[in-house]
Motif scaffolding. Structure first.
Motif, PDB file in Angstrom:
ATOM      1  N   SER A 116       2.562  10.230   7.333  1.00 15.58           N
ATOM      2  CA  SER A 116       4.013   9.571   8.313  1.00 15.58           C
ATOM      3  C   SER A 116       3.483   8.326   8.124  1.00 15.58           C
ATOM      4  N   ARG A 117       3.356   7.636   8.581  1.00 18.43           N
ATOM      5  CA  ARG A 117       3.353   5.846   7.992  1.00 18.43           C
ATOM      6  C   ARG A 117       3.790   5.795   6.490  1.00 18.43           C
ATOM      7  N   THR A 118       3.235   5.769   5.938  1.00 22.04           N
ATOM      8  CA  THR A 118       3.296   5.378   5.081  1.00 22.04           C
ATOM      9  C   THR A 118       4.046   6.379   3.741  1.00 22.04           C
TER      10      THR A 118
ATOM     11  N   ASP B  48      -0.435  -9.162   7.733  1.00 17.84           N
ATOM     12  CA  ASP B  48      -0.618  -8.628   9.380  1.00 17.84           C
ATOM     13  C   ASP B  48       1.638  -7.330   8.935  1.00 17.84           C
ATOM     14  N   GLY B  49       0.470  -6.078   8.736  1.00 17.76           N
ATOM     15  CA  GLY B  49       1.264  -4.706   8.867  1.00 17.76           C
ATOM     16  C   GLY B  49       3.245  -4.938   8.953  1.00 17.76           C
ATOM     17  N   LYS B  50       2.912  -4.907  10.567  1.00 20.08           N
ATOM     18  CA  LYS B  50       4.472  -4.977  11.252  1.00 20.08           C
ATOM     19  C   LYS B  50       5.140  -6.148  10.562  1.00 20.08           C
ATOM     20  N   GLU B  51       4.989  -7.316  10.841  1.00 21.42           N
ATOM     21  CA  GLU B  51       5.685  -8.065  10.310  1.00 21.42           C
ATOM     22  C   GLU B  51       6.533  -8.030   8.609  1.00 21.42           C
ATOM     23  N   THR B  52       5.167  -7.645   8.228  1.00 24.53           N
ATOM     24  CA  THR B  52       5.466  -7.348   6.829  1.00 24.53           C
ATOM     25  C   THR B  52       6.266  -6.493   6.222  1.00 24.53           C
ATOM     26  N   PHE B  53       6.828  -5.879   7.398  1.00 24.14           N
ATOM     27  CA  PHE B  53       7.174  -4.521   7.190  1.00 24.14           C
ATOM     28  C   PHE B  53       8.643  -5.160   7.553  1.00 24.14           C
ATOM     29  N   LYS B  54       8.968  -5.974   8.499  1.00 23.43           N
ATOM     30  CA  LYS B  54      10.493  -6.041   9.220  1.00 23.43           C
ATOM     31  C   LYS B  54      10.343  -6.810   8.033  1.00 23.43           C
TER      32      LYS B  54
ATOM     33  N   ALA C  39       3.211 -11.668  -6.491  1.00 23.64           N
ATOM     34  CA  ALA C  39       2.528 -10.672  -5.812  1.00 23.64           C
ATOM     35  C   ALA C  39       3.385  -9.249  -6.304  1.00 23.64           C
ATOM     36  N   CYS C  40       3.674  -8.818  -5.266  1.00 27.16           N
ATOM     37  CA  CYS C  40       4.343  -7.170  -5.383  1.00 27.16           C
ATOM     38  C   CYS C  40       5.759  -7.820  -5.479  1.00 27.16           C
ATOM     39  N   SER C  41       6.369  -9.430  -6.007  1.00 26.61           N
ATOM     40  CA  SER C  41       7.932  -9.418  -6.760  1.00 26.61           C
ATOM     41  C   SER C  41       7.725  -9.615  -8.105  1.00 26.61           C
TER      42      SER C  41
ATOM     43  N   VAL D  36     -13.640   6.110   6.458  1.00 32.33           N
ATOM     44  CA  VAL D  36     -12.691   4.425   7.130  1.00 32.33           C
ATOM     45  C   VAL D  36     -12.266   5.690   7.806  1.00 32.33           C
ATOM     46  N   GLU D  37     -12.115   4.999   9.456  1.00 33.01           N
ATOM     47  CA  GLU D  37     -11.675   6.441  10.880  1.00 33.01           C
ATOM     48  C   GLU D  37      -9.379   6.259  10.060  1.00 33.01           C
ATOM     49  N   THR D  38      -9.827   6.780   9.688  1.00 36.94           N
ATOM     50  CA  THR D  38      -7.838   6.884   9.631  1.00 36.94           C
ATOM     51  C   THR D  38      -8.155   9.221   8.883  1.00 36.94           C
ATOM     52  N   SER D  39      -6.975   9.514   8.751  1.00 39.90           N
ATOM     53  CA  SER D  39      -6.308  10.849   8.701  1.00 39.90           C
ATOM     54  C   SER D  39      -5.244  11.099   7.700  1.00 39.90           C
ATOM     55  N   ASP D  40      -5.146  12.122   7.020  1.00 42.67           N
ATOM     56  CA  ASP D  40      -3.986  12.593   5.996  1.00 42.67           C
ATOM     57  C   ASP D  40      -2.964  12.281   6.301  1.00 42.67           C
TER      58      ASP D  40
ATOM     59  N   ASP E 266     -11.693  -2.160   6.050  1.00 39.42           N
ATOM     60  CA  ASP E 266     -10.747  -2.176   6.373  1.00 39.42           C
ATOM     61  C   ASP E 266      -9.346  -0.748   6.645  1.00 39.42           C
ATOM     62  N   ARG E 267      -9.646  -0.216   6.941  1.00 38.37           N
ATOM     63  CA  ARG E 267      -8.163   1.144   6.722  1.00 38.37           C
ATOM     64  C   ARG E 267      -7.058   0.618   7.332  1.00 38.37           C
ATOM     65  N   ASN E 268      -6.625  -0.698   8.010  1.00 36.18           N
ATOM     66  CA  ASN E 268      -5.053  -1.451   8.153  1.00 36.18           C
ATOM     67  C   ASN E 268      -5.192  -1.845   6.554  1.00 36.18           C
TER      68      ASN E 268
ATOM     69  N   LEU F 211       1.359 -13.835   6.620  1.00 36.40           N
ATOM     70  CA  LEU F 211       1.771 -12.388   6.701  1.00 36.40           C
ATOM     71  C   LEU F 211       0.668 -12.067   5.383  1.00 36.40           C
ATOM     72  N   LEU F 212       0.240 -12.272   4.384  1.00 33.09           N
ATOM     73  CA  LEU F 212       0.017 -11.184   3.446  1.00 33.09           C
ATOM     74  C   LEU F 212      -0.526 -12.497   2.541  1.00 33.09           C
ATOM     75  N   GLU F 213      -1.736 -11.677   1.847  1.00 35.48           N
ATOM     76  CA  GLU F 213      -3.117 -13.666   1.359  1.00 35.48           C
ATOM     77  C   GLU F 213      -3.897 -12.868   1.491  1.00 35.48           C
TER      78      GLU F 213
ATOM     79  N   VAL G 129      -5.616   1.766   2.923  1.00 38.31           N
ATOM     80  CA  VAL G 129      -5.103   3.542   2.300  1.00 38.31           C
ATOM     81  C   VAL G 129      -3.294   3.214   1.911  1.00 38.31           C
ATOM     82  N   LEU G 130      -3.459   1.439   1.611  1.00 37.23           N
ATOM     83  CA  LEU G 130      -2.136   1.384   1.097  1.00 37.23           C
ATOM     84  C   LEU G 130      -1.900   0.929  -0.423  1.00 37.23           C
ATOM     85  N   PHE G 131      -3.034   1.035  -1.346  1.00 41.20           N
ATOM     86  CA  PHE G 131      -2.958   0.166  -2.463  1.00 41.20           C
ATOM     87  C   PHE G 131      -3.845   0.728  -3.676  1.00 41.20           C
TER      88      PHE G 131
ATOM     89  N   VAL H  37      12.454  -6.072  -4.706  1.00 41.15           N
ATOM     90  CA  VAL H  37      11.624  -6.123  -4.853  1.00 41.15           C
ATOM     91  C   VAL H  37      11.098  -6.902  -3.359  1.00 41.15           C
ATOM     92  N   PHE H  38       9.799  -7.053  -2.928  1.00 42.08           N
ATOM     93  CA  PHE H  38       9.467  -8.030  -1.918  1.00 42.08           C
ATOM     94  C   PHE H  38       7.964  -7.876  -2.042  1.00 42.08           C
ATOM     95  N   GLY H  39       7.628  -8.807  -1.683  1.00 44.71           N
ATOM     96  CA  GLY H  39       5.579  -9.054  -1.176  1.00 44.71           C
ATOM     97  C   GLY H  39       5.860 -11.144  -1.026  1.00 44.71           C
TER      98      GLY H  39
HETATM   99  O1  UT7 Z   1       3.739  -4.491  -1.150  1.00 43.63           O
HETATM  100  C1  UT7 Z   1       4.113  -5.889  -0.165  1.00 43.63           C
HETATM  101  C2  UT7 Z   1       4.649  -5.459   1.000  1.00 43.63           C
HETATM  102  N1  UT7 Z   1       3.366  -4.619   2.563  1.00 43.63           N
HETATM  103  C3  UT7 Z   1       3.993  -4.032   2.680  1.00 43.63           C
HETATM  104  O2  UT7 Z   1       5.624  -3.842   2.375  1.00 43.63           O
HETATM  105  C4  UT7 Z   1       3.739  -3.299   3.668  1.00 43.63           C
HETATM  106  C5  UT7 Z   1       4.716  -3.778   4.789  1.00 43.63           C
HETATM  107  N2  UT7 Z   1       3.441  -2.394   6.488  1.00 43.63           N
HETATM  108  C6  UT7 Z   1       3.449  -1.198   6.835  1.00 43.63           C
HETATM  109  O3  UT7 Z   1       3.493  -0.388   5.640  1.00 43.63           O
HETATM  110  C7  UT7 Z   1       3.019  -1.056   7.865  1.00 43.63           C
HETATM  111  O4  UT7 Z   1       3.299  -1.572   9.133  1.00 43.63           O
HETATM  112  C8  UT7 Z   1       1.343  -0.137   8.165  1.00 43.63           C
HETATM  113  C9  UT7 Z   1       1.668   1.308   7.569  1.00 43.63           C
HETATM  114  C10 UT7 Z   1       0.700  -0.979   6.691  1.00 43.63           C
HETATM  115  C11 UT7 Z   1       1.364  -0.173   9.270  1.00 43.63           C
HETATM  116  O5  UT7 Z   1       2.437   0.936  10.139  1.00 43.63           O
HETATM  117  P1  UT7 Z   1       2.566   0.784  10.987  1.00 43.63           P
HETATM  118  O6  UT7 Z   1       3.283   2.080  11.304  1.00 43.63           O
HETATM  119  O7  UT7 Z   1       3.227  -0.704  10.755  1.00 43.63           O
HETATM  120  O8  UT7 Z   1       1.200   0.744  12.144  1.00 43.63           O
HETATM  121  P2  UT7 Z   1       0.278  -0.134  13.339  1.00 43.63           P
HETATM  122  O9  UT7 Z   1       0.090  -1.436  12.317  1.00 43.63           O
HETATM  123  O10 UT7 Z   1       1.586  -0.435  14.460  1.00 43.63           O
HETATM  124  O11 UT7 Z   1      -0.712   0.468  13.896  1.00 43.63           O
HETATM  125  C12 UT7 Z   1      -0.537   1.631  14.401  1.00 43.63           C
HETATM  126  C13 UT7 Z   1      -1.709   1.863  15.049  1.00 43.63           C
HETATM  127  C14 UT7 Z   1      -2.770   0.992  14.864  1.00 43.63           C
HETATM  128  O12 UT7 Z   1      -3.859   1.742  16.634  1.00 43.63           O
HETATM  129  P3  UT7 Z   1      -3.409   0.433  17.650  1.00 43.63           P
HETATM  130  O13 UT7 Z   1      -3.313  -1.045  17.679  1.00 43.63           O
HETATM  131  O14 UT7 Z   1      -1.926   0.949  17.991  1.00 43.63           O
HETATM  132  O15 UT7 Z   1      -4.481   1.544  18.713  1.00 43.63           O
HETATM  133  C15 UT7 Z   1      -3.979   0.776  13.988  1.00 43.63           C
HETATM  134  O16 UT7 Z   1      -4.884   0.287  14.109  1.00 43.63           O
HETATM  135  O17 UT7 Z   1      -2.427   2.681  13.079  1.00 43.63           O
HETATM  136  C16 UT7 Z   1      -3.653   2.195  13.319  1.00 43.63           C
HETATM  137  N3  UT7 Z   1      -3.850   1.947  11.572  1.00 43.63           N
HETATM  138  C17 UT7 Z   1      -4.471   3.625  11.924  1.00 43.63           C
HETATM  139  N4  UT7 Z   1      -4.661   4.396  11.933  1.00 43.63           N
HETATM  140  C18 UT7 Z   1      -5.705   4.838  11.546  1.00 43.63           C
HETATM  141  C19 UT7 Z   1      -3.838   0.877  11.342  1.00 43.63           C
HETATM  142  N5  UT7 Z   1      -4.401   1.873   9.944  1.00 43.63           N
HETATM  143  C20 UT7 Z   1      -4.633   3.067  10.674  1.00 43.63           C
HETATM  144  C21 UT7 Z   1      -5.110   4.005   9.356  1.00 43.63           C
HETATM  145  N6  UT7 Z   1      -5.881   5.269  10.071  1.00 43.63           N
HETATM  146  N7  UT7 Z   1      -5.321   4.024   7.938  1.00 43.63           N
END
Ligand code: UT7
Length: 339
Positions: free
Chosen positions: A49-51, A230-236, A125-127, A40-44, A164-166, A203-205, A169-171, A325-327
Motif C-alpha cells: 500500500s505504501r510503495t 528521509d523518506g517523506k522529504e525525499t518523496f516530496k 544516483a537514481c538519476s 524485519v517488522e513489516t507486512s506485505d 532497517d525496515r524504512n 536526505l539520501l546518502e 523493503v524498497l530497493f 528521473v530523480f535521485g
Molecule cells: O530513488 C530515490 C528516491 N527515493 C524515493 O523517492 C523514496 C521516497 N519515499 C518513499 O517512497 C516513502 O516515503 C516511503 C515508502 C519510504 C515511506 O512511506 P511514508 O508513507 O512516507 O511512510 P512514513 O515514512 O511516514 O512512515 C509511516 C510509518 C512510520 O511509523 P510511525 O512513525 O507512524 O509509527 C514508520 O516507522 O510506517 C513505519 N514504517 C514501516 N512500517 C512497516 C516505515 N517502514 C515500514 C515498513 N513496514 N517497511
C-alpha cells in the motif's frame, strides 16, 4: 497537429543521436514481501500500500554490478546488431560500483572485450541513467564517437541495511543498457534537462567509506556504510522535481503530454509514479510501471523499464518517449526521445 520542435537537430554542426539498441538484466533470485516479513517488522500489506512493490531481485553474492551490467550490455549490443569491438565509449551510471576504483565501466569494458572503448562512470544516483545518456549523446552529436554504450547498473542489496525496515523493503538489483548512434533521417534524442541541489544531500546518502568518513571499525559499527533516507522529504522533492523537469523538457520540444506515447519515470514508489502522472496529466495507458516486480533499482530503473517497454511493444518507431528521473544529490532529469 502542431510541429514538434527538435532543439538538437536545429544545430547543423551536430548530428542527431538515436538509441539503436536496448537490453536489460535482473538477477534470478526473487525476494518477496513475505520473506521480508521474516527479516524485519513489516507486512506485505504495508509495503504494497505504501510503495506498490510486491517483490524485487537480489544478486547472488558473487554477482557484482559489473556482472549485471555485462549481461544487460550483451543484450543491448545484440538488439543494436553490433559487436563489442565497435564500441567507442562505455559510460556506466552506478552508486554501487564493484569497488571505489577502478571504475565499473573499465571492468565492463574488459568483460565485453570492447578493446577500442574508452570507459568511465557517472555518479548521479537514481538519476544516473539520464545523466549518462545526456553526457554520452554529446560525444555522438559532436562526431567525437560513433557508438557509445550507456549502462545503468546497481547491486543495491550490497548497500541496503537489512535491519532497517524504512529502507530495506524498497530497493532491488538489476541493470539496463542502451546503444547510442547517429541514425540518418531520425531525430532520436530531442532534448534533455538535468538539475541538482546539493543543499539537500543529506536526505539520501551513504556516509561511510569516502574521504569524509573513511572506513574504520567504528564506522562499520555505526552502520555508516549503508544508505539512509528521509523518506517523506525525499518523496516530496521527488514529485516536484520530476514534474518540473518533465514539463521543462516538453516545453523545449513545444509539445504537450498528450503527444507522448510512453512516460517512463524512475521506478521509486507507485505513489510517486501516480502523483507525477496526475500532475503531468498523463493517463494510465501512457505510464510505464514495473516497480511492483523490481522495486527501486536506482540508476538501472529507467533503463530496465525502457527495455521492457520496447520488448512489450509499448514503444514503436516514431513514438515519443519521456524519461523522467530523480535521485540522491539531489539530482533530477528528463529526456524526450523520438523512437
Ligand atoms: O530513488 C530515490 C528516491 N527515493 C524515493 O523517492 C523514496 C521516497 N519515499 C518513499 O517512497 C516513502 O516515503 C516511503 C515508502 C519510504 C515511506 O512511506 P511514508 O508513507 O512516507 O511512510 P512514513 O515514512 O511516514 O512512515 C509511516 C510509518 C512510520 O511509523 P510511525 O512513525 O507512524 O509509527 C514508520 O516507522 O510506517 C513505519 N514504517 C514501516 N512500517 C512497516 C516505515 N517502514 C515500514 C515498513 N513496514 N517497511
Amino acid at each position: 497537429m502542431a510541429p514538434i520542435r527538435h532543439p538538437r537537430s536545429s544545430r547543423p554542426h551536430l548530428r542527431t543521436v538515436s538509441i539503436t539498441g536496448v537490453g536489460s538484466y535482473v538477477p534470478a533470485r526473487i525476494l518477496t514481501n513475505a520473506e521480508l516479513e521474516k527479516m524485519v517488522e513489516t507486512s506485505d500489506e504495508w509495503i504494497r500500500s505504501r510503495t506498490g512493490i510486491r517483490e524485487r531481485r537480489i544478486a547472488a553474492p558473487h554477482e557484482t554490478a559489473s556482472d549485471l551490467a555485462y549481461e544487460a550490455a550483451q543484450r543491448a549490443l545484440a538488439s543494436a546488431g553490433i559487436t563489442a569491438d565497435q564500441i567507442d565509449l562505455i559510460v556506466v551510471a552506478t552508486i554501487t560500483p564493484d569497488m571505489q576504483f577502478p571504475s565499473t565501466a573499465c571492468l565492463v569494458q574488459h568483460k565485453l572485450g570492447a578493446t577500442r572503448a574508452a570507459a568511465f562512470d557517472v555518479g548521479a544516483a537514481c538519476s544516473g541513467f539520464v545523466y549518462a545518456l545526456d553526457i554520452a549523446s554529446h560525444f555522438v552529436a559532436s562526431h567525437t564517437y560513433d557508438t557509445v554504450l550507456v549502462i545503468g547498473t546497481e547491486k543495491m542489496s550490497s548497500v541496503v541495511d537489512w535491519t532497517d525496515r524504512n529502507t530495506c523493503v524498497l530497493f532491488g538489483d538489476g541493470a539496463g543498457a542502451a546503444v547510442l548512434q547517429n541514425r540518418p533521417n531520425a531525430h532520436g534524442l530531442l532534448t534533455t534537462c538535468l538539475g541538482s541541489d546539493g543543499a539537500k544531500a543529506s536526505l539520501l546518502e551513504l556516509p561511510g567509506g569516502g574521504s569524509a568518513c573513511p572506513a574504520t571499525a567504528d564506522t562499520v559499527a555505526q552502520r555508516l556504510h549503508f544508505l539512509r533516507m528521509d523518506g517523506k522529504e525525499t518523496f516530496k522533492n521527488a514529485v516536484n522535481a520530476m514534474v518540473s523537469a518533465a514539463n521543462e523538457a516538453l516545453s523545449r520540444c513545444e509539445i504537450g503530454i498528450e503527444r507522448i506515447k510512453c512516460v517512463i519515470p524512475h521506478q521509486a514508489n507507485q505513489r510517486i509514479l501516480n502523483a507525477v502522472a496526475e500532475r503531468l496529466g498523463a493517463s494510465d495507458d501512457q505510464l510505464f510501471v514495473n516497480v511492483d516486480r523490481y522495486g527501486n533499482t536506482s540508476a538501472a530503473s529507467v533503463a530496465i523499464a525502457l527495455d521492457e517497454a520496447v520488448r512489450e511493444g509499448r514503444i514503436q518507431r516514431g513514438d515519443l518517449v519521456l524519461l523522467v528521473v530523480f535521485g540522491a544529490g539531489l539530482t533530477w532529469g528528463a529526456a524526450v526521445i523520438e523512437w
